[in-house]
Design an enzyme around this catalytic site. Structure first.
Site, PDB file in Angstrom:
ATOM      1  N   ARG A 226      -7.307  -5.283  -8.225  1.00 42.63           N
ATOM      2  CA  ARG A 226      -6.248  -6.024  -8.282  1.00 42.63           C
ATOM      3  C   ARG A 226      -6.972  -7.436  -8.829  1.00 42.63           C
ATOM      4  O   ARG A 226      -8.107  -8.128  -8.158  1.00 42.63           O
ATOM      5  CB  ARG A 226      -5.252  -6.562  -7.145  1.00 42.63           C
ATOM      6  CG  ARG A 226      -4.469  -5.409  -6.885  1.00 42.63           C
ATOM      7  CD  ARG A 226      -3.157  -5.228  -8.106  1.00 42.63           C
ATOM      8  NE  ARG A 226      -2.436  -4.196  -7.886  1.00 42.63           N
ATOM      9  CZ  ARG A 226      -2.323  -3.043  -8.182  1.00 42.63           C
ATOM     10  NH1 ARG A 226      -3.259  -2.579  -9.250  1.00 42.63           N
ATOM     11  NH2 ARG A 226      -1.378  -1.953  -8.024  1.00 42.63           N
ATOM     12  N   HIS A 274      -5.205  -2.760 -17.860  1.00 43.43           N
ATOM     13  CA  HIS A 274      -4.626  -2.258 -16.495  1.00 43.43           C
ATOM     14  C   HIS A 274      -4.241  -0.805 -17.065  1.00 43.43           C
ATOM     15  O   HIS A 274      -3.383  -0.511 -16.886  1.00 43.43           O
ATOM     16  CB  HIS A 274      -3.365  -2.812 -16.218  1.00 43.43           C
ATOM     17  CG  HIS A 274      -2.999  -2.584 -14.761  1.00 43.43           C
ATOM     18  ND1 HIS A 274      -2.401  -3.546 -14.021  1.00 43.43           N
ATOM     19  CD2 HIS A 274      -3.137  -1.355 -13.875  1.00 43.43           C
ATOM     20  CE1 HIS A 274      -2.550  -2.806 -12.725  1.00 43.43           C
ATOM     21  NE2 HIS A 274      -2.760  -1.531 -12.758  1.00 43.43           N
TER      22      HIS A 274
HETATM   23  P1  NAP Z   1      -6.111   2.779  -0.027  1.00 37.41           P
HETATM   24  O1  NAP Z   1      -6.264   4.421   0.197  1.00 37.41           O
HETATM   25  O2  NAP Z   1      -4.944   2.213   0.521  1.00 37.41           O
HETATM   26  O3  NAP Z   1      -7.614   2.142   0.218  1.00 37.41           O
HETATM   27  C1  NAP Z   1      -7.590   0.806   0.433  1.00 37.41           C
HETATM   28  C2  NAP Z   1      -9.165   0.385   0.861  1.00 37.41           C
HETATM   29  O4  NAP Z   1      -9.231  -0.824   0.915  1.00 37.41           O
HETATM   30  C3  NAP Z   1      -9.380   1.232   2.297  1.00 37.41           C
HETATM   31  O5  NAP Z   1     -10.558   1.684   2.249  1.00 37.41           O
HETATM   32  C4  NAP Z   1      -9.201  -0.013   3.215  1.00 37.41           C
HETATM   33  O6  NAP Z   1      -9.696   0.087   4.471  1.00 37.41           O
HETATM   34  C5  NAP Z   1      -9.840  -1.126   2.178  1.00 37.41           C
HETATM   35  N1  NAP Z   1      -9.118  -2.468   2.825  1.00 37.41           N
HETATM   36  C6  NAP Z   1      -7.953  -2.922   2.742  1.00 37.41           C
HETATM   37  N2  NAP Z   1      -8.110  -4.157   3.465  1.00 37.41           N
HETATM   38  C7  NAP Z   1      -9.201  -4.428   3.568  1.00 37.41           C
HETATM   39  C8  NAP Z   1      -9.768  -5.714   4.191  1.00 37.41           C
HETATM   40  N3  NAP Z   1      -9.070  -6.534   4.563  1.00 37.41           N
HETATM   41  N4  NAP Z   1     -11.202  -5.503   4.330  1.00 37.41           N
HETATM   42  C9  NAP Z   1     -11.909  -4.447   3.998  1.00 37.41           C
HETATM   43  N5  NAP Z   1     -11.379  -3.262   3.272  1.00 37.41           N
HETATM   44  C10 NAP Z   1     -10.130  -3.382   3.398  1.00 37.41           C
HETATM   45  O7  NAP Z   1      -5.962   2.338  -1.597  1.00 37.41           O
HETATM   46  P2  NAP Z   1      -6.326   3.246  -2.980  1.00 37.41           P
HETATM   47  O8  NAP Z   1      -5.293   4.322  -3.378  1.00 37.41           O
HETATM   48  O9  NAP Z   1      -7.754   3.710  -2.942  1.00 37.41           O
HETATM   49  O10 NAP Z   1      -5.986   2.045  -4.142  1.00 37.41           O
HETATM   50  C11 NAP Z   1      -6.640   0.912  -4.080  1.00 37.41           C
HETATM   51  C12 NAP Z   1      -6.207  -0.013  -5.030  1.00 37.41           C
HETATM   52  O11 NAP Z   1      -6.358   0.349  -6.426  1.00 37.41           O
HETATM   53  C13 NAP Z   1      -4.629  -0.261  -5.088  1.00 37.41           C
HETATM   54  O12 NAP Z   1      -4.268  -1.025  -3.859  1.00 37.41           O
HETATM   55  C14 NAP Z   1      -4.352  -0.612  -6.300  1.00 37.41           C
HETATM   56  O13 NAP Z   1      -4.298  -2.152  -6.295  1.00 37.41           O
HETATM   57  C15 NAP Z   1      -5.717  -0.330  -7.279  1.00 37.41           C
HETATM   58  N6  NAP Z   1      -4.984   0.724  -8.425  1.00 37.41           N
HETATM   59  C16 NAP Z   1      -5.506   0.080  -9.596  1.00 37.41           C
HETATM   60  C17 NAP Z   1      -5.209   1.006 -10.740  1.00 37.41           C
HETATM   61  C18 NAP Z   1      -5.575   0.716 -12.152  1.00 37.41           C
HETATM   62  O14 NAP Z   1      -5.368   1.392 -12.910  1.00 37.41           O
HETATM   63  N7  NAP Z   1      -6.215  -0.416 -12.248  1.00 37.41           N
HETATM   64  C19 NAP Z   1      -4.554   2.368 -10.708  1.00 37.41           C
HETATM   65  C20 NAP Z   1      -4.067   2.569  -9.236  1.00 37.41           C
HETATM   66  C21 NAP Z   1      -4.422   1.624  -8.191  1.00 37.41           C
HETATM   67  P3  NAP Z   1      -9.480   1.276   5.319  1.00 37.41           P
HETATM   68  O15 NAP Z   1     -10.133   2.425   4.880  1.00 37.41           O
HETATM   69  O16 NAP Z   1     -10.084   0.663   6.694  1.00 37.41           O
HETATM   70  O17 NAP Z   1      -7.901   1.273   5.370  1.00 37.41           O
END
Ligand code: NAP
Length: 311
Positions: A226, A274
């Site tokens: 993000r 994006h």
């Molecule tokens: P997810 O499964 O919810 O994983 C989020 C990760 O971030 C987890 O490992 C979490 O830790 C960690 N995290 C959250 N808050 C934190 C903090 N304060 N300190 C340290 N680590 C923290 O999400 P995801 O499915 O992998 O997706 C990640 C992000 O990718 C989405 O939120 C979205 O913003 C982005 N995205 C972008 C696109 C694009 O096309 N550019 C597409 C899809 C998604 P824990 O494991 O301990 O919970």
């Protein structure tokens, strides 16, 4: 009969209608899939995107769950009218796309591809041979569905991989970190840093002047997470000083990125609009159908958002 309201933009109805109906049939759930309703109190599930027609969930008085079509839920999780479980989108197509995009950009920087793609001038420059992946330290901020999939792919190439998450993880072949001290320790070793964190109160401006300075000189940044994760001005300063060699950015604080934003013109920034990955209707529909199946069978939903943590 279970009623599911598809609440996304009209053009997405054409992409999703058949995959959703097929997925319901595959899962054996009988669902009346509708696009609009005069009786919101009859709706069991809302299949949801914030760009669609629904923003107030109060009339959906018998709702069982909100099933997001988007992976990032920062525009949804604060909606106080959602009083039922909120599930985010996790699906194979999205993960595969992200792994391919991230791996491509890691390899681009690791191999120094730009030097030869951009500078063909008749000079035989064979003084720099790319190092091996095992000699390159790659770090991932975020080890969730997407971060972990990308980290495992990088590990498979032989990169020296580390990862940081909110809760400390134990992953074979990877150095893992958590907490503020863990972040400091990990950033010091990351020659290539990939950001796959959600946008939450805790992650905003995580990469700022202080944290960017912890990275080794000449580090590369790849951000498909993000835009809010990075302080833009601090990044531009670090790029200008050479502290950061290059930033590949897919996400921004304001999207579309305004045409006069300094990122567009900076020689060491790659802007992608994006497109790192997107939800694929066939595989996304299977996730939606599985959650409806679970809801109807009174089983726990998968991929529920922890609204106290914001993701
Ligand atoms: P997810 O499964 O919810 O994983 C989020 C990760 O971030 C987890 O490992 C979490 O830790 C960690 N995290 C959250 N808050 C934190 C903090 N304060 N300190 C340290 N680590 C923290 O999400 P995801 O499915 O992998 O997706 C990640 C992000 O990718 C989405 O939120 C979205 O913003 C982005 N995205 C972008 C696109 C694009 O096309 N550019 C597409 C899809 C998604 P824990 O494991 O301990 O919970």
């Amino acid at each position: 009969m279970t009623i599911a309201l598809f609440a996304d933009r009209a053009e997405n109805w054409a992409r999703y209608e058949t995959p959703l109906r097929n997925a319901f049939a595959e899962k054996g759930v009988e669902v009346d899939l509708i696009r609009e309703t005069d009786t919101p109190e009859m709706v069991d599930y809302v299949i949801y995107a914030p760009s669609g027609p629904v923003s107030n969930f109060s009339p959906f008085t018998n709702l069982k769950a909100v099933l997001s079509l988007w992976a990032g839920v920062e525009k949804i999780e604060g909606n106080a009218s959602i009083k039922v479980p909120l599930c985010r989108m996790v699906e194979d197509g999205l993960s595969e796309g992200m792994v391919e995009w991230v791996t491509g950009h890691i390899l681009r920087h690791h191999l120094g591809m730009d030097a030869h793609i951009q500078n063909q001038n008749g000079v035989w420059r064979n003084d720099v041979v790319p190092p091996l992946a095992r000699d390159r330290r790659v770090g991932f901020l975020g080890l969730g569905e997407l971060g972990l999939a990308c980290a495992k792919a990088a590990s498979g190439f032989g990169f020296d991989v580390s990862g940081w998450s909110r809760s400390l993880k134990s992953i074979e072949g990877m150095r893992t970190y958590a907490g503020a001290n863990g972040l400091t320790e990990m950033l010091q070793r990351c020659q290539i840093l990939v950001l796959l964190l959600p946008d939450t109160a805790e992650t905003r401006d995580l990469l700022n002047a202080k944290t960017l300075n912890l990275l080794p000189d000449g580090a590369f940044i790849i951000n498909p997470g993000r835009g809010s994760l990075i302080d833009d001005d601090a990044l531009l300063a670090a790029l200008d000083s050479g502290k950061i060699a290059h930033a590949t950015l897919d996400v921004f604080r304001v999207e579309p990125l305004p045409s006069d934003h300094a990122f567009w013109a900076h020689p060491n920034v790659t802007v992608t609009p994006h497109i790192a990955s997107e939800t694929r209707p066939e595989s996304a529909s299977r996730t939606i159908a599985e959650n409806i199946r679970r809801g109807e069978a009174r089983e726990p939903y998968i991929y529920t958002v922890d609204r106290s943590a914001g993701y």
